[in-house]
Design a protein around this motif. Structure first.
Motif, short mmCIF file in Angstrom:
data_model
loop_
_atom_site.label_atom_id
_atom_site.label_comp_id
_atom_site.label_asym_id
_atom_site.label_seq_id
_atom_site.Cartn_x
_atom_site.Cartn_y
_atom_site.Cartn_z
N ASN A 193 3.77 2.48 -1.28
CA ASN A 193 2.56 1.83 -1.83
C ASN A 193 2.08 2.48 -3.12
N CYS A 194 2.99 3.04 -3.88
CA CYS A 194 2.64 3.74 -5.12
C CYS A 194 2.78 2.78 -6.31
N ASP A 195 1.82 2.84 -7.22
CA ASP A 195 1.85 2.03 -8.42
C ASP A 195 2.36 2.83 -9.62
N THR A 196 1.91 4.08 -9.75
CA THR A 196 2.35 4.98 -10.82
C THR A 196 2.59 6.35 -10.21
N CYS A 197 3.68 7.00 -10.61
CA CYS A 197 3.98 8.30 -10.03
C CYS A 197 4.35 9.30 -11.12
N PHE A 198 4.20 10.59 -10.78
CA PHE A 198 4.57 11.68 -11.68
C PHE A 198 6.05 12.01 -11.52
N ASN A 199 6.50 12.03 -10.31
CA ASN A 199 7.93 12.11 -10.01
C ASN A 199 8.18 11.22 -8.79
N LYS A 200 9.39 11.24 -8.28
CA LYS A 200 9.74 10.25 -7.26
C LYS A 200 8.92 10.37 -5.98
N ASN A 201 8.36 11.56 -5.67
CA ASN A 201 7.62 11.75 -4.42
C ASN A 201 6.13 12.04 -4.62
N PHE A 202 5.65 12.09 -5.87
CA PHE A 202 4.24 12.41 -6.11
C PHE A 202 3.59 11.26 -6.87
N CYS A 203 2.70 10.54 -6.16
CA CYS A 203 2.04 9.36 -6.73
C CYS A 203 0.77 9.78 -7.49
N THR A 204 0.49 9.09 -8.59
CA THR A 204 -0.74 9.33 -9.35
C THR A 204 -1.70 8.14 -9.30
N LYS A 205 -1.21 6.98 -8.89
CA LYS A 205 -2.06 5.80 -8.74
C LYS A 205 -1.45 4.89 -7.69
N CYS A 206 -2.29 4.43 -6.76
CA CYS A 206 -1.80 3.60 -5.65
C CYS A 206 -1.95 2.12 -5.98
N LYS A 207 -1.27 1.32 -5.21
CA LYS A 207 -1.42 -0.13 -5.32
C LYS A 207 -2.80 -0.55 -4.82
N PRO A 208 -3.31 -1.73 -5.22
CA PRO A 208 -4.64 -2.17 -4.79
C PRO A 208 -4.78 -2.15 -3.27
N GLY A 209 -5.93 -1.63 -2.79
CA GLY A 209 -6.20 -1.56 -1.36
C GLY A 209 -5.82 -0.26 -0.71
N PHE A 210 -5.24 0.68 -1.49
CA PHE A 210 -4.82 1.97 -0.95
C PHE A 210 -5.53 3.10 -1.71
N TYR A 211 -5.75 4.21 -1.00
CA TYR A 211 -6.46 5.36 -1.55
C TYR A 211 -5.49 6.53 -1.76
N LEU A 212 -5.62 7.17 -2.90
CA LEU A 212 -4.74 8.28 -3.27
C LEU A 212 -5.26 9.59 -2.69
N HIS A 213 -4.36 10.35 -2.10
CA HIS A 213 -4.71 11.66 -1.56
C HIS A 213 -3.49 12.57 -1.60
N LYS A 214 -3.56 13.61 -2.44
CA LYS A 214 -2.49 14.60 -2.57
C LYS A 214 -1.12 13.96 -2.84
N GLY A 215 -1.11 13.02 -3.78
CA GLY A 215 0.15 12.41 -4.20
C GLY A 215 0.69 11.33 -3.28
N ARG A 216 -0.07 10.95 -2.26
CA ARG A 216 0.35 9.90 -1.33
C ARG A 216 -0.73 8.82 -1.24
N CYS A 217 -0.34 7.64 -0.74
CA CYS A 217 -1.27 6.51 -0.66
C CYS A 217 -1.57 6.18 0.80
N PHE A 218 -2.89 6.00 1.10
CA PHE A 218 -3.36 5.74 2.47
C PHE A 218 -4.25 4.50 2.46
N ASP A 219 -4.11 3.69 3.51
CA ASP A 219 -5.08 2.59 3.69
C ASP A 219 -6.35 3.09 4.34
N ILE A 220 -6.27 4.16 5.14
CA ILE A 220 -7.43 4.84 5.74
C ILE A 220 -7.30 6.33 5.42
N CYS A 221 -8.36 6.91 4.87
CA CYS A 221 -8.29 8.31 4.45
C CYS A 221 -8.14 9.23 5.65
N PRO A 222 -7.48 10.38 5.49
CA PRO A 222 -7.34 11.34 6.60
C PRO A 222 -8.70 11.87 7.05
#
Length: 280
Positions: A102-131
């Protein structure tokens, strides 16, 4: 008989070699005609093919394979599209797919910098519900830790007062205050009370004249005196106007009565009989 068989085989081999050389020359000719250097290529391409599009890009541009159905065409971009990130190498700059879900923009293959709409970014990953322990921020679309309210220490207690006065009473109240240092976020702990009051007892003392405690009383007395003064002035003005009216009415009455009195006096004078005494 053997000689004839050998000659037939040699003829067949010569024919196969000729056909192979013709096909190779055709392929070389086809590649030569389909590849051009910078002249008929799309913008940004260094080398291109009529069938495959860009084969290499100009410096600082990224090579990307654009899929159209079953066919892939090479294009040169200034930045990689959504779901890809740019990798720069001395040979060629490429767009590589992000591997994070669910990543829209990433820094490298495993670290996301921006998620797709409806998802929240946390430590390079995308969540629909925050931890647990994190709250969603709908403005930044990130999972952020909640901010709790913070207050500083209490100030000193204020002087004991009653109805704004500091004297003329025995029991009053005093208060103290503290300031908010950090306001809470939507999911943080709310602020405690910042104003505290309590009862206080002091030695009763009379308020001296001009003291802060007597200001309210003096003001009331002054306003009462001014009101009485205005009332007396109004009453005096009313009485003086009434006296003038009475005087004017009395003068008119006297003027009306004067001619009647004169007339009556004349009539009385004429009615008096005169007696003549005769001496015999």
């Amino acid at each position: 008989m053997q000689f004839r068989l050998i000659s037939v085989v040699l003829i067949l081999l010569n024919c196969m070699e000729y056909i192979g050389s013709q096909n190779a020359s055709r392929g070389r000719r086809h590649r030569r005609t389909n590849t051009s250097v910078s002249q008929g290529c799309p913008k940004g391409c260094d080398r291109c093919s009529e069938y495959n599009g860009c084969l290499s890009c100009k410096p600082r541009l990224f090579f990307f394979l654009e899929r159209n159905g079953m066919r892939q065409t090479g294009v040169c971009l200034s930045s990689c599209p959504s779901g890809y990130y740019g990798v720069r190498t001395p040979e060629m700059n490429k767009c590589t797919r992000c591997r994070a879900d669910n990543c829209d923009t990433c820094f490298n293959k495993n670290f996301c910098t921006k998620c797709k709409p409806g998802f929240y970014l946390h430590k390079g990953r995308c969540f629909d519900i925050c931890p647990e322990g994190f709250a969603p921020d709908n403005q930044t679309m990130e999972c952020t830790p909640p901010v709790h309210c913070e207050v500083n220490e209490w100030n000193a207690w204020s002087p004991c007062t009653k109805r704004g006065k500091t004297c003329g009473f025995r029991r009053g109240s005093e208060s103290r205050k503290r300031d908010i240092v950090q306001f809470p976020s939507a999911h943080g702990n709310p602020c405690p009370k910042i104003i505290d009051t309590r009862r206080c007892t002091v030695q009763k003392k009379r308020c001296p004249i001009g003291d802060k405690g007597n200001k309210g009383k003096d003001k009331k007395n002054r306003s009462r005196k001014e009101g009485n003064k205005e009332a007396t002035q109004g009453k005096q003005a009313k009485d003086s106007n009434r006296g003038k009216e009475n005087k004017d009415n009395r003068g008119e009455r006297v003027r009306k009565e004067k001619p009647e009195n004169k007339k009556r006096r004349g009539q009385n004078k004429k009615q008096i009989p005169t007696t003549v005494s005769t001496v015999h």
